[in-house]
Write a protein that holds these residues in place. Sequence first.
Motif, PDB file in Angstrom:
ATOM      1  N   GLU A 674       0.847  -1.182   0.000  1.00  0.00           N
ATOM      2  CA  GLU A 674       0.000   0.000   0.000  1.00  0.00           C
ATOM      3  C   GLU A 674       0.884   1.234   0.000  1.00  0.00           C
ATOM      4  O   GLU A 674       1.991   1.216   0.546  1.00  0.00           O
ATOM      5  CB  GLU A 674      -0.915   0.012   1.219  1.00  0.00           C
ATOM      6  CG  GLU A 674      -1.970  -1.074   1.207  1.00  0.00           C
ATOM      7  CD  GLU A 674      -2.889  -0.986   2.409  1.00  0.00           C
ATOM      8  OE1 GLU A 674      -2.405  -1.242   3.531  1.00  0.00           O
ATOM      9  OE2 GLU A 674      -4.067  -0.632   2.235  1.00  0.00           O
ATOM     10  N   PHE A 675       0.389   2.290  -0.614  1.00  0.00           N
ATOM     11  CA  PHE A 675       1.188   3.496  -0.790  1.00  0.00           C
ATOM     12  C   PHE A 675       0.480   4.698  -0.164  1.00  0.00           C
ATOM     13  O   PHE A 675      -0.744   4.764  -0.087  1.00  0.00           O
ATOM     14  CB  PHE A 675       1.426   3.762  -2.284  1.00  0.00           C
ATOM     15  CG  PHE A 675       2.110   2.629  -2.998  1.00  0.00           C
ATOM     16  CD1 PHE A 675       3.490   2.492  -2.947  1.00  0.00           C
ATOM     17  CD2 PHE A 675       1.375   1.698  -3.710  1.00  0.00           C
ATOM     18  CE1 PHE A 675       4.127   1.452  -3.596  1.00  0.00           C
ATOM     19  CE2 PHE A 675       1.995   0.647  -4.366  1.00  0.00           C
ATOM     20  CZ  PHE A 675       3.376   0.527  -4.305  1.00  0.00           C
ATOM     21  N   GLN A 676       1.321   5.637   0.259  1.00  0.00           N
ATOM     22  CA  GLN A 676       0.839   6.906   0.806  1.00  0.00           C
ATOM     23  C   GLN A 676       1.717   8.007   0.229  1.00  0.00           C
ATOM     24  O   GLN A 676       2.940   7.868   0.195  1.00  0.00           O
ATOM     25  CB  GLN A 676       0.932   6.878   2.332  1.00  0.00           C
ATOM     26  CG  GLN A 676       0.160   7.980   3.033  1.00  0.00           C
ATOM     27  CD  GLN A 676       0.263   7.859   4.543  1.00  0.00           C
ATOM     28  OE1 GLN A 676       1.337   7.602   5.074  1.00  0.00           O
ATOM     29  NE2 GLN A 676      -0.841   8.049   5.248  1.00  0.00           N
ATOM     30  N   ARG A 710       5.612   6.851   0.119  1.00  0.00           N
ATOM     31  CA  ARG A 710       6.153   5.803   0.979  1.00  0.00           C
ATOM     32  C   ARG A 710       5.210   4.606   0.908  1.00  0.00           C
ATOM     33  O   ARG A 710       4.071   4.726   0.454  1.00  0.00           O
ATOM     34  CB  ARG A 710       6.317   6.288   2.414  1.00  0.00           C
ATOM     35  CG  ARG A 710       5.034   6.734   3.101  1.00  0.00           C
ATOM     36  CD  ARG A 710       5.345   7.382   4.435  1.00  0.00           C
ATOM     37  NE  ARG A 710       4.128   7.835   5.116  1.00  0.00           N
ATOM     38  CZ  ARG A 710       4.130   8.564   6.229  1.00  0.00           C
ATOM     39  NH1 ARG A 710       5.277   8.943   6.768  1.00  0.00           N
ATOM     40  NH2 ARG A 710       2.998   8.932   6.797  1.00  0.00           N
ATOM     41  N   ALA A 711       5.693   3.473   1.384  1.00  0.00           N
ATOM     42  CA  ALA A 711       4.921   2.245   1.236  1.00  0.00           C
ATOM     43  C   ALA A 711       4.935   1.459   2.532  1.00  0.00           C
ATOM     44  O   ALA A 711       5.759   1.680   3.416  1.00  0.00           O
ATOM     45  CB  ALA A 711       5.499   1.401   0.100  1.00  0.00           C
ATOM     46  N   ASN A 720      12.270   3.912   3.962  1.00  0.00           N
ATOM     47  CA  ASN A 720      12.722   4.699   2.823  1.00  0.00           C
ATOM     48  C   ASN A 720      11.532   5.331   2.095  1.00  0.00           C
ATOM     49  O   ASN A 720      10.458   4.749   2.005  1.00  0.00           O
ATOM     50  CB  ASN A 720      13.525   3.835   1.839  1.00  0.00           C
ATOM     51  CG  ASN A 720      12.710   2.666   1.307  1.00  0.00           C
ATOM     52  OD1 ASN A 720      12.009   2.021   2.073  1.00  0.00           O
ATOM     53  ND2 ASN A 720      12.796   2.398   0.031  1.00  0.00           N
ATOM     54  N   GLU A 721      11.746   6.534   1.607  1.00  0.00           N
ATOM     55  CA  GLU A 721      10.730   7.253   0.838  1.00  0.00           C
ATOM     56  C   GLU A 721      11.294   7.574  -0.541  1.00  0.00           C
ATOM     57  O   GLU A 721      12.503   7.746  -0.716  1.00  0.00           O
ATOM     58  CB  GLU A 721      10.332   8.564   1.523  1.00  0.00           C
ATOM     59  CG  GLU A 721       9.609   8.389   2.837  1.00  0.00           C
ATOM     60  CD  GLU A 721       9.257   9.733   3.456  1.00  0.00           C
ATOM     61  OE1 GLU A 721       9.637  10.781   2.864  1.00  0.00           O
ATOM     62  OE2 GLU A 721       8.619   9.742   4.519  1.00  0.00           O
ATOM     63  N   LEU A 722      10.394   7.647  -1.494  1.00  0.00           N
ATOM     64  CA  LEU A 722      10.775   8.066  -2.841  1.00  0.00           C
ATOM     65  C   LEU A 722      10.414   9.536  -2.996  1.00  0.00           C
ATOM     66  O   LEU A 722       9.291   9.948  -2.691  1.00  0.00           O
ATOM     67  CB  LEU A 722      10.029   7.227  -3.881  1.00  0.00           C
ATOM     68  CG  LEU A 722      10.225   7.619  -5.345  1.00  0.00           C
ATOM     69  CD1 LEU A 722      11.670   7.364  -5.775  1.00  0.00           C
ATOM     70  CD2 LEU A 722       9.279   6.837  -6.238  1.00  0.00           C
ATOM     71  N   SER A 723      11.384  10.345  -3.434  1.00  0.00           N
ATOM     72  CA  SER A 723      11.153  11.782  -3.617  1.00  0.00           C
ATOM     73  C   SER A 723      11.470  12.185  -5.045  1.00  0.00           C
ATOM     74  O   SER A 723      12.406  11.640  -5.654  1.00  0.00           O
ATOM     75  CB  SER A 723      12.018  12.598  -2.649  1.00  0.00           C
ATOM     76  OG  SER A 723      11.675  12.322  -1.314  1.00  0.00           O
TER      77      SER A 723
END
Length: 936
Positions: A674-676, A710-711, A720-723
Amino acid sequence: MNYLRLLLLLFIFYTNCPYVLGQELPPIEDFIPESTEVESQNWSISQGDNKYLYAGNNKGLLEFNGKKWTLYPTPNKTVIRSVKVVNQKIYTGFYMNFGFWKRDEFGNLNYTSISDKIKEQLVEDEQFWHIIHQDDRILFQSLNRIYIYNTLTDVIDIIDTKHGILGIFKVDNSVYFQNTKKGLFKIENGEPVLVNDLSYIDNDIIVHLSLVDDDLLLITRNNGFYRLSGANFSKIFERLEKSLEKNSIFSALRLADGSFVLGTISEGILIVSPNGAILYSLNQYKGLSNNTVLTVFEDHDNNIWLGLDNGINCINITSPVRIYPDYRGKIGTVYTSAVYNEYLYIGSNQGVFFKPLASDQDFEFIQDTNGQVWDLFIYDNTLFCGHDSGTFIINKENSTLISDALGGWNFKTIPGNPNLLLQGTYNGLVVFEKNGDQWSLRNKIEGFDISCRYMEFYQDYLWVNHEYRGVYKLSLNQELSKIQTIKKDTSIVKGDNSNIVTYDKELLYTNQQQTYFYNTNNNTFDKTVQDSRFKQIKEDLTGKIIKDNRGNLWVFAKDYLGQITESQFSEALKINKIPIPKSLRKEMLGFENINHIQEETFLIGTTKGYINLEVSEFKFKERDIILDKVQVKSKDADFKAIALSEEELTLPSKVNTISFGFTIPEYDKYIIPEFQYTLEGFYKDWSKWTTDSNIIFENLPPGDYTFKVRAKTGDVINSNELSYAFTIDRPWYASTIIIIAYMAVLIVLFLLINRAYKEYYAQQKSRIVEENKKKLELKQLENEKAIMELNNEKLRQDIESKNRELASYTMSIIKKNEILNSIKKELQKSEKQQKGLKGVERVIDQNLNNKDDWKHFEEALNNLDKDFLKRLKAKHPDLTPNDLRFCSFLRLNLSSKEIAPLLNISVRSVEIKRYRLRKKLNLDHSDNLVNYILEV
C-alpha cells in the motif's frame, strides 16, 4: 489387525499415488496478462536486479513491475523463445535474431540487435531457445549452433554442430550442452569437449543439469534422475519412476533449497525434495492456469514462476500461507475445525471429515455426520460436534448421536460445574451431563426459546446475542433448569454480523461497523473505552471479532486479519495485522472461524476448503519503491514521458499536469503493498493508504514541488521514501523580465500620475477659489432669503393677529346677539303687560340684523383668506350666498352651537343646514364636512 491393515493400505496408496491428495498447497498467483495483444504461450522467464520480471511471449517481450504488464513486440513480430537479464540488459532470442533490450531515459525498453552484424551467417529458419551468461560472455543457443557474444569486444564466435543441440546448461562456472547424437559436451576455451556419450540413458533429452557433491545430476525428459560421476552413470530417486512414467518432463529447475521443480507436458508440476520424495504436485485441477509447463524460474524471493502454454503462474513456495483448495467440492465450506488425538477434524456444510495431522492423506468422511456442522468442541478429552440435526460425540472415524436438539450452535463450560456443558441451539439452551464416562443430554432450559448462536458467561449472568433481536441478559436458577429473569439490553445499536465475546474481565459487543464495551458502573454498553485494555487498539476493532479454541481474539477486518495479543511491556493489548484481505480469505460471511492447529499454525475456514496460516512466519521485509514513469501534459493534450534521470525538472506554466507511476515488485499473493503520498508545496498532509500505484496531479499552479511516496507491506511502513522534485514555471507574463518591465511601467505611471495629480490639485485650487466666491454669493443670497423669511414671518404674525381679531370680533358678535336675543325673549314675555316695550324690540331687532355684521365678518374673512369663497364658488357654482356664509363659519371650525346665534337660528336648524350642504357638496356619509371645507 483391521486397523493395521488399513494403515498398510493407506501407506501403499500414498507411496504409489501419482500425485498426493489432501495437501495444503502454497498460494498460486495467476498472471495471465489481460491485454489482447499478448499471446498465451510463454517460453522463458528471467528477473532483473530491480526485481522486474521478463517473459518471452509469442507476441514479444513481456515486462512486469509488480503492478502492470508491458509488451514490447519484436522487430520482426515473431515469438521470443529465450530471455536472460544480465545487469541492465535483457537479452532475448527469437526467430533469426538475437540481441538485447535496454531501458532509455524515459523508462522504456529499446531493442538492439547483436545478430544483425552476422545475419548472413545465420542458418535458415534459425530460432534461439536458450541464453546462458558466463563471465563476460553471453551464449545464444539455437537447434544447430551456439553463438558466443563477447560483451567487451562485441565479437561473436560460433560453435557449430552437425547433428544439432538439444539444450545448454550452466553448472557452477562451466557450460554444458547436449548434442543430438554424440552426447554431453562441455565448453572449454571456446571449444566443445565431450563429457559422456549418454548411451546409458538411450540419448534421452536432458532438461536440467546441476552439480551434487562434485557429480553431475541429470534430469531427463522421460527417464527421471541420473547421477554422472566421472564416466559412471547411476539411476537415482527410483521411487519417482512410477510417478513419472506417465509424465514427460519438459522443463526442470533445482531450487535454492536443493529441491526440484519438474514441469511436465500434461500434468503440471511436481515438487521433489533433495532426497527424491514428492512433496506435492500442482496442476490445473489444483490451481494452475494450464498443465503444460514450458519453463520454470526461481526469483530473488524464492518464488517459483511457471511459463505455461496458457499464461504465467507464480507459486509462493516460501509463503507462511498454505491452502487446501477444495476444487472437487469434497468437503465444501468449512465452518469449524479441531485437532483431536493427532487428527485434524473439519466441520463443513457437508459433514465432518478427518485426516492424520501433518499428513498428505486425503480427508475421510465420518459416517452419519452428513449435513451442516456448526461447531467442533473439545472438552474432557471428548470431541463434541454441534450439528444441524443434533449433537454427536466423535471418536476417531466414528460418531455417536447424544442429542436430537436441532442446531447445535456452540458449547460453553459452566463455572463451578465441570461435569456439565451448556449448548446453544436453534430453540434455546440445553444442558449436557457426564455420568461416569458417558455424556448425555440432561435437560432443556425452560423460559428462553430463541436461537442462541452467541453466548458468554459474565458476572454471574448468561449473555446471549441474537443478530436480529439484540442482546439478552439471562439469570439461570441454580439447577440450570429454567430462566429466572430476562432483560434485553437497549444501549447498543444492532448491526450486521454481530457477536458477543468476553476477554479477561471485559465483555464486548461487536458488529461490522462498531465495537461496544460493557460499562459495569452503569450496566450499559458504551462506545468509549475508558480504562479498557483495548484502548490503544480501539480504532482497529472494525470487523467481526471472534474467539479461537484457545480463547484468543481475532478481528476479521476488510483489509486484514488481526490477531489480538498481550503486550510484553504493559497491560494494554496490541494487534498483529496480517494483511490478508477478505477478498483473498474468502470466508463465509457471518460464519468466520479460526482455530489453533499446532505451534504457530492457525486454520481459517473458507468457502472452498481452508487456509493454514503460520503466524510467526509473517515477517515483512522493507522494499524499495521504484519510480517507474513520470509523464506530463498540458490541457487537452496527451501525456508525454519525462526522463527519469532528469534531476531538476522545470515545466512550462501550461504543462501543469503531472503523473507519477511507481511500484514495489512484490509477488506474494497475500502481501499487497500500500502506498501513501504527498506533494510538498501543494498538500500539507499525507494521503490515505491506497494500492493505486499511479497518481496524477492536475492544474498545478506555478511553484516548487516535491512529490513523496512511501509504502507499507502488512503493518510495516518502509523507512525509505521516494522523492521527486520539480518546478512549474510562472507564465511569461509573470516572468522576472516581465516583472521588471512591469516595475518600469509602474514607475513611469507613477511619475505621470504624480504630474497629473499636481495639475489636478492646481485645478482643484482654482476651483475651490471659484467655489468660495460662489459660496459668498450664496451666503448673501441666504442672508437676503433670511430677511425675506423674517418679513414673511412678520406677515404670518400679522395674519395670526387678524385671525385673532376676526375670532374676537366673531365672538363679540356671537355674544352680542346672544344677549340681545335673551333681552328680546324677556321683553316678549312682558309685551302683554307693557305695550310701550314694542319700540324697544324694534330697536333690538334692528341691532340683531346681522347683515351688517355679516358684511364686516365677510370683509375680515376676505382679509384672512381672500380666495376661499372664490374657490368654493368655482368648485360648487350652485351654492347660495347663505350657503357660502355657512361654509365660512365652518372654515373657522365653529360648532353648531356657536353658529346658531350668528345666523339667529336654532342649533337644530344648523344641523339641518349641515345636512343640506353635504348634499350640495356631494359628500359621502363617511366624509367629514369640516375637513372638506378646510381643504378647499
